[in-house]
Design an enzyme around this catalytic site. Structure first.
Site, PDB file in Angstrom:
ATOM      1  CG  ASP A  40       7.400   1.012  -7.920  1.00 20.83           C
ATOM      2  OD1 ASP A  40       6.589   0.066  -7.798  1.00 20.83           O
ATOM      3  OD2 ASP A  40       7.034   2.314  -7.768  1.00 20.83           O
ATOM      4  CD  GLU A  75       2.496   1.378  -4.163  1.00 21.11           C
ATOM      5  OE1 GLU A  75       1.326   1.461  -3.283  1.00 21.11           O
ATOM      6  OE2 GLU A  75       3.442   1.480  -3.820  1.00 21.11           O
TER       7      GLU A  75
HETATM    8 ZN   LIG Z   1       4.462  -1.239  -1.324  1.00 24.49          ZN
END
Ligand SMILES: [Zn+2]
Length: 364
Positions: A66, A125
């Protein structure tokens, strides 16, 4: 598929948290010699790939597919990798599709390894990270398959490729103190309890103060005040309440309880409430751990540089590996345009990163 074609392919996926835009399916197909386990929860997608080459230790490469939203100010399409000179521009070029491309290629080319090689890739994340890496680590723990060592390919270099790796990260503790007073007229201060005056007396002992003295791995943990507000925007009323916010980026020497005790030392005479939230725990991997030594050696072989061993900066998913007792290091390209418009990395850095990971695997 050569490394840079693979890198460009990853950059074209519009994988804004928690979407992967099909990237994980592509990766699963790319590493078809590896066993794949998919995890999906609350819109978050994770992929765990592993291959047991022989008996021996388990090394895991980890990262996130991501990226943060591109935002304004781009000179080219953020999801169409664009070359200008030595640079490749796209969202995720540094953070961290460069790292993913490098370890995917290094793992794909591995013919022989003295143990188990795995890859853990999450689509969350940059977000809350609640159902991301942790979800997979929990499953690995239940199945007694936790890695012995992990390398997270976040961008860690500062000014030259190879100049820094991270062997740990500070934690982060956020707090809100509310000091209750008694509202009144500014002309009759004796009839009111002015929380601004009360708090002003203890501020010199708290603002920017070190809570420990630091050590070879960590800078001292500082009490950083981020917001203080009280009052009604008028000069003739003293307020009934003051609210102060703070953050402590803590080393392993300072705990949440220590922060609570520090606040209490100065506020105990006052009527106050404290809300504390530990958003990340600090961790550090021993400098003598094999994964630290092997990574430093590989960087030396490829670049001729001896990297510094750092714990600076914000938090990353590496902390979760640390919490599960896995010796974890982070290494990736130079970090100077992450989350910014016109994020870019150099082709040479990505090529060298792949060489470093391939050296680590070969030397292991
Ligand atoms: Zn990162």
């Amino acid at each position: 598929m050569d490394l840079i074609t693979l890198f460009e392919k990853l950059l074209r996926f519009r994988s804004i948290t928690p979407e992967d835009d099909g990237a994980l399916a592509f990766i699963e197909g790319y590493l078809c010699d590896f066993e794949a386990v998919r995890f999906e929860k609350e819109g978050v997608k994770n992929l765990f790939l592993y291959r047991k080459f022989s008996e021996g230790p388990h090394l895991c490469f980890a990262g996130h597919i991501d990226v943060v939203p591109p935002g304004e100010g781009w000179e080219s399409d953020p999801f169409e990798p664009t070359r200008r000179g030595e640079w490749l521009y796209a969202r995720g070029a540094q953070d961290m599709k460069s790292g993913l491309a490098a370890f995917l290629k290094a793992c794909k080319d591995t013919k022989d390894f003295g143990g188990t090689l795995s890859l853990l890739i999450t689509s969350d994340e940059e977000g809350e990270a609640k159902y991301g890496t942790v979800e997979v680590l929990e499953w690995l723990k239940e199945n007694a398959f936790l890695p012995d060592y992990a390398i997270v390919a976040e961008p860690t270099c500062e000014t030259r490729f190879g100049d820094a790796i991270k062997i740990g990260r500070r934690g982060s503790i956020n707090g809100i103190i509310e000091k209750i007073g008694k509202q009144g007229h500014a002309a009759y201060p004796e009839k009111a309890v002015n929380p601004i005056h009360k708090v002003a007396q203890v501020l010199p002992y708290m603002a920017g103060v070190d809570l420990d003295s630091g050590d070879e791995n960590f800078a001292p943990s500082k009490f950083v005040i981020t917001d203080i507000r009280a009052g009604m925007g008028v000069t003739n009323v003293t307020p009934g309440k003051l609210r102060m916010m703070f953050n402590v980026r803590n080393s392993t020497q300072t705990t949440k309880e220590d922060v609570e005790a520090f606040v209490h030392r100065y506020f105990r005479e006052m009527d106050y409430t404290l809300t504390l939230n530990e958003s990340a725990k600090p961790f550090v991997t021993d400098r003598t751990s094999r994964v630290v030594r092997d990574l430093v050696r590989a960087i030396g072989e490829v670049t001729g540089i001896e990297p510094k061993l750092s714990t600076a900066g914000g938090t990353s998913d590496a902390r979760f590996f640390g919490e599960y007792g896995i010796d974890t290091v982070e290494f990736g390209v130079i970090n100077d345009t992450i989350h910014a418009p016109n994020e870019r990395t150099s082709i040479a850095e990505v090529e060298n990163l792949e060489r470093v990971f391939a050296r680590v695997i070969a030397n292991f």
